[in-house]
Design an enzyme around this catalytic site. Structure first.
Site, PDB file in Angstrom:
ATOM      1  CG  ASP A  35      -0.218 -14.124  -4.250  1.00 62.11           C
ATOM      2  OD1 ASP A  35       0.351 -14.164  -5.353  1.00 62.11           O
ATOM      3  OD2 ASP A  35      -0.841 -13.134  -3.823  1.00 62.11           O
ATOM      4  CG  HIS A  76      -3.098  -1.257   1.006  1.00 65.74           C
ATOM      5  ND1 HIS A  76      -1.839  -1.790   1.071  1.00 65.74           N
ATOM      6  CD2 HIS A  76      -3.859  -2.125   0.293  1.00 65.74           C
ATOM      7  CE1 HIS A  76      -1.821  -2.937   0.408  1.00 65.74           C
ATOM      8  NE2 HIS A  76      -3.026  -3.163  -0.071  1.00 65.74           N
ATOM      9  CG  ASP A  78      -0.101   1.413   2.115  1.00 64.93           C
ATOM     10  OD1 ASP A  78       0.414   0.812   3.074  1.00 64.93           O
ATOM     11  OD2 ASP A  78      -0.515   0.847   1.073  1.00 64.93           O
TER      12      ASP A  78
HETATM   13  C1  GLO Z   1      -2.746  -9.837  -2.793  1.00 66.70           C
HETATM   14  C2  GLO Z   1      -3.073  -8.678  -3.610  1.00 66.70           C
HETATM   15  C3  GLO Z   1      -2.727  -7.375  -2.942  1.00 66.70           C
HETATM   16  C4  GLO Z   1      -3.523  -6.255  -3.564  1.00 66.70           C
HETATM   17  C5  GLO Z   1      -3.378  -4.975  -2.813  1.00 66.70           C
HETATM   18  C6  GLO Z   1      -4.217  -3.860  -3.416  1.00 66.70           C
HETATM   19  O1  GLO Z   1      -2.756 -10.956  -3.205  1.00 66.70           O
HETATM   20  O2  GLO Z   1      -2.445  -8.787  -4.847  1.00 66.70           O
HETATM   21  O3  GLO Z   1      -1.350  -7.108  -3.040  1.00 66.70           O
HETATM   22  O4  GLO Z   1      -3.148  -6.065  -4.871  1.00 66.70           O
HETATM   23  O5  GLO Z   1      -3.743  -5.194  -1.506  1.00 66.70           O
HETATM   24  O6  GLO Z   1      -5.514  -4.004  -3.086  1.00 66.70           O
END
Ligand code: GLO
Ligand code: MG
Length: 373
Positions: free
Chosen positions: A276, A77, A80
């Protein structure tokens, strides 16, 4: 095989090639798959109902861990890469991004992509690019431009857009048609900011929103067509997100790769339609995982430098000393399923398909995954 123009090359080993495979050749061939993960994937166990269950791992430790567990790249990110990005000037952001690039080079780790984290800031409470507030929309575009600058400094031309808050809690709060126009305008602004940047949309049907505007790969690629340079807008498939949309991730892979548009991948697993879960790859459904690997193989994923990324998290119960097991296990499972994809009895399967004997085809797959009789 029909001509595919300048789209992805097809790589599908024939049965006779497969029968000559030794374990070594399989491992050598698997070299085209290079692995990647993000710093957020070493999460500390917190969930909406409880605090962390492990101590945070430092960024430096994560970075040095990657090579040890067979990974060659890290995804980021924007914050990050440059923490507290909103409090810093453009020059400071660039300086820190360049410092990070040196650290990555020192470890021999590539930056796979950078993604703007557009779901934390107070400005994005009602969405980022599709917020009803023009100031918030401007914030989202400005921040995405900064992310592109970070990507440049880290030596990657790929920006991932997980459109976390581009949707609604109640549908009457936004105009769906207008939101498509706003998304296209935002993508156009990013494409105009940098002539080389490629944008990979990561669709997800829900969470954190009730209903998202770009829930599937079909939606992402359709919106790509409306942009000023559709060649530079592609997608990223996450297994769990496809499953949450009620789709088979292998079909999403085939679909995206038929357009030459699968530029990144978040493999993981998910037990049905619930929150999720980001489980280790293959954790819930080995056969669905096998079919994803097969789809990657037949489409030549990785041959243009794409990475296999695992967007997986440790279980909340995972103990500190097992802090990387979800990643190394996902990689091991991938490689085992790759062997299964390459040793799949294609001839037998073809005959059963010709005979429309899908009953025995089903059993052939099961026996193959079980290791044969
Ligand atoms: C959440 C996403 C998240 C993205 C990450 C990259 O459900 O999968 O992990 O992949 O923020 O943009
Ligand atoms: Mg993801």
């Amino acid at each position: 095989m029909p001509p595919i123009g300048d789209r992805q090359p097809i790589f599908l080993a024939t049965r006779s090639e497969i029968s000559t495979f030794t374990a070594d050749i399989i491992m050598a061939k698997s070299n085209i798959y290079r692995f990647c993960t993000g710093p957020w994937n070493w999460s500390a166990g917190q969930d909406p109902y409880g605090p962390p269950t492990r101590t945070e791992i430092s960024f430096d430790r994560k970075l040095t861990e990657l090579k040890k567990i067979g990974f060659e790249a890290m995804m980021f990110h924007d914050d990050d890469a440059v923490p507290e990005i909103d409090a810093k000037s453009g020059a400071q952001v660039l300086k820190e991004a360049k410092e990070l690039k040196k650290r990555l080079d020192g470890e021999g780790i590539t930056a796979e992509m950078v993604a703007p984290r557009l779901w934390f800031h107070p400005n994005t409470v009602d969405g980022a690019f599709t917020s009803n507030d023009p100031k918030s929309r401007q914030y989202a575009i400005d921040r995405s431009r900064r992310t592109i600058d970070i990507a440049n400094a880290l030596g990657t031309d790929l920006m991932v857009l997980w459109l976390a808050r581009e949707g609604t809690y109640i549908r009457e709060s936004k105009n769906g048609r207008r939101c498509v126009d706003l998304l296209v305008a935002a993508l156009d602004a990013m494409l105009a900011h940098d002539k080389k940047i490629r944008l990979a949309i990561e669709p997800k049907p829900n969470e954190p929103m009730d209903v998202a505007y770009l829930p599937t790969i079909g939606h992402a690629l359709a919106v790509a067509q409306l942009t000023r340079d559709s060649k530079r807008v592609g997608c990223l498939i996450e297994s769990a997100h496809a499953i949450l949309a009620g789709l088979d991730p292998a079909d999403e892979i085939d679909f995206a790769m038929a357009f030459g548009k699968l530029w990144s991948l978040h493999l993981n697993d998910q037990n049905g339609l619930k929150f999720d879960q980001d489980k280790p790859f293959g954790s819930n459904n080995l056969r669905v995982a096998f079919n994803q690997v097969r789809a990657l193989e037949r489409n030549g994923y990785g041959q243009k430098g794409e990475y296999v990324c695992f967007d997986v998290h440790p279980f909340r119960t995972t103990q500190q000393e097992h802090w990387s097991a979800h990643l190394s296990n996902s990689r091991d499972t991938f490689l085992r399923l790759l062997e299964k994809a390459r040793s799949y009895p294609e001839k037998q399967a073809e005959q059963l398909i010709a005979d429309r004997n899908y009953q025995d085809l089903d059993q052939l797959v099961i026996e193959h995954l079980l290791g044969g009789k």
